[in-house]
Each structure stands twice: as C-alpha cells, then as structure tokens.
Design an enzyme around this catalytic site. Structure first.
Site, PDB file in Angstrom:
ATOM      1  CG  ASN A 262      -0.528  -0.200   2.493  1.00  0.00           C
ATOM      2  OD1 ASN A 262       0.635  -0.931   2.787  1.00  0.00           O
ATOM      3  ND2 ASN A 262      -0.937   0.269   3.558  1.00  0.00           N
TER       4      ASN A 262
ATOM      5  CD  GLU B  96      -1.461   4.678   4.530  1.00  0.00           C
ATOM      6  OE1 GLU B  96      -0.932   5.448   5.295  1.00  0.00           O
ATOM      7  OE2 GLU B  96      -1.937   3.574   4.817  1.00  0.00           O
TER       8      GLU B  96
ATOM      9  CB  CYS C  45      -5.345  -1.221  -1.539  1.00  0.00           C
ATOM     10  SG  CYS C  45      -6.681  -0.329  -0.455  1.00  0.00           S
TER      11      CYS C  45
ATOM     12  CD  GLU D   1      -5.353  -6.049  -1.157  1.00  0.00           C
ATOM     13  OE1 GLU D   1      -4.867  -4.868  -1.156  1.00  0.00           O
ATOM     14  OE2 GLU D   1      -6.259  -6.354  -0.293  1.00  0.00           O
TER      15      GLU D   1
ATOM     16  CB  CYS E  56     -11.061  -2.586   0.465  1.00  0.00           C
ATOM     17  SG  CYS E  56     -10.052  -1.816  -0.840  1.00  0.00           S
TER      18      CYS E  56
ATOM     19  CB  CYS F 231      -9.002  -4.481  -3.259  1.00  0.00           C
ATOM     20  SG  CYS F 231      -7.585  -2.996  -3.159  1.00  0.00           S
TER      21      CYS F 231
HETATM   22  N1  THU Z   1      -5.364  -1.280   2.465  1.00  0.00           N
HETATM   23  C1  THU Z   1      -4.942  -2.230   1.606  1.00  0.00           C
HETATM   24  O1  THU Z   1      -3.541  -2.211   1.186  1.00  0.00           O
HETATM   25  N2  THU Z   1      -5.573  -3.275   1.121  1.00  0.00           N
HETATM   26  C2  THU Z   1      -7.023  -3.426   1.486  1.00  0.00           C
HETATM   27  O2  THU Z   1      -7.732  -3.909   0.981  1.00  0.00           O
HETATM   28  C3  THU Z   1      -7.572  -2.491   2.572  1.00  0.00           C
HETATM   29  C4  THU Z   1      -6.805  -1.479   3.172  1.00  0.00           C
HETATM   30  C5  THU Z   1      -4.629  -0.232   2.783  1.00  0.00           C
HETATM   31  C6  THU Z   1      -5.028   1.155   2.464  1.00  0.00           C
HETATM   32  C7  THU Z   1      -4.548   2.008   3.697  1.00  0.00           C
HETATM   33  O3  THU Z   1      -3.196   2.335   3.139  1.00  0.00           O
HETATM   34  C8  THU Z   1      -4.361   1.181   4.923  1.00  0.00           C
HETATM   35  O4  THU Z   1      -4.474  -0.161   4.352  1.00  0.00           O
HETATM   36  C9  THU Z   1      -5.378   1.547   5.990  1.00  0.00           C
HETATM   37  O5  THU Z   1      -6.585   1.238   5.365  1.00  0.00           O
END
Ligand code: THU
Length: 160
Positions: free
Chosen positions: A62, A64, A73, A75, A112, A115
C-alpha cells in the site's frame, strides 16, 4: 418474490507453515513486500504477491498519500503492475498479508471492496479463476479458489 441463494466457500490453514510449499513461498514474498509499504498515516502495512503462469512474481504494497484518498491499496498496486508489465500472462494466485504497527493482527485481513472489483476484472479478462490467500501478520490463512467468491453479483463489462 423468488429468492435465490449464492453460496461461496473458503478454506482455512492454521498458519503460514501449513500452506503448500509454493504458496508459503509466495506468502513470504508478500510479507517482504509488506514491510516496504509506505503507510505513514494508517501505520497499517499490506503486501500482495501475484504469481503469474510464467513463474514471475509481481509484488505491491500500500502506498499512502498526505491527500488520503490518493493512496492505493497493496492489491491494486500489485495487480495493476502485473497487468501493465505482463498484459498477456495468466495470473494464477495472489497472496495478501496485512500488519498493524500497534497490535498483532492474528487473523486474516480481507481485501476492501474496491480491490475485489479490481481483482475481479483480471479474473474476467483471463476467464480463469485466480486463487487468493489472505493472512494477517500471523495466524490462520484463508484461501478461496476464485475472486468471484469474494464478490457475488459483481459489475462487469457485459453491462457496457
Ligand atoms: N489497505 C490495503 O492495502 N488493502 C486493503 O484491501 C484494505 C486497506 C490499505 C489502505 C491503507 O493504506 C491502509 O491499508 C489502511 O486502510
């Protein structure tokens, strides 16, 4: 009203050590890439490792951003990279692991909705299921045989 039921199925492994050797190796790569995540705001790191039919493993974590919704994310970073770099190679499996910085995540964190939709696109594109393995920082691993199991009644290109 007619009622319809959609059933789905998941497998559970006790831990990363119970996985078949090749999947364990894929999950270990997901762990390594998880540690490279750029997650200064949530401090929740996620890593994804995508296995292709040519043996390549494409990884993503991920990413940010100070403007929060701009981040992506793990994925999607991984699957978009696979799509961009190996557009005609089949995707076989994806291993996903998540870890929080302030507590031990001992159960699998599942993807999520956005994704799931992104992953679904690639399964539809290749018309062949993609196996998914989800793990927290430790503990049980969830397996499902197809992205479709994660997203019943999904939207796809047939509507367009
Ligand atoms: N996140 C992912 O990388 N994948 C997911 O399916 C859910 C959330 C990340 C996004 C963000 O950087 C952190 O987790 C918190 O939500």
């Amino acid at each position: 009203m007619e009622e319809k039921k959609i059933t789905t199925s998941f497998g559970y492994f006790d831990s990363i050590d119970s996985l078949p050797t090749d999947v364990k190796q894929l999950m270990q790569q997901a762990i390594e890439t998880r540690e490279q995540a750029y997650a200064p705001y949530s401090k929740f790191k996620v890593g994804a490792a995508v296995l292709l039919s040519n043996g390549e493993v494409v990884k993503g974590s991920n990413q940010e951003n100070a403007a929060y919704p701009t981040g992506l994310c793990a994925e999607r970073v991984a699957i978009f990279s696979a799509g961009a770099n190996f557009p005609n190679i089949e995707i076989l499996q994806i291993a996903i692991t998540a870890a929080a910085s302030d507590y031990e995540l001992t159960h699998p964190a599942t993807s999520c909705g956005a994704c799931r939709q992104a992953l679904m696109e690639y399964e539809n594109k290749q018309d062949k299921p993609i196996e998914v393995f989800f793990m927290g920082a430790s503990g049980k691993v969830i397996k499902t045989d197809s992205i479709a199991n994660l997203l019943p009644l999904h939207f796809d290109s047939t509507y367009l």
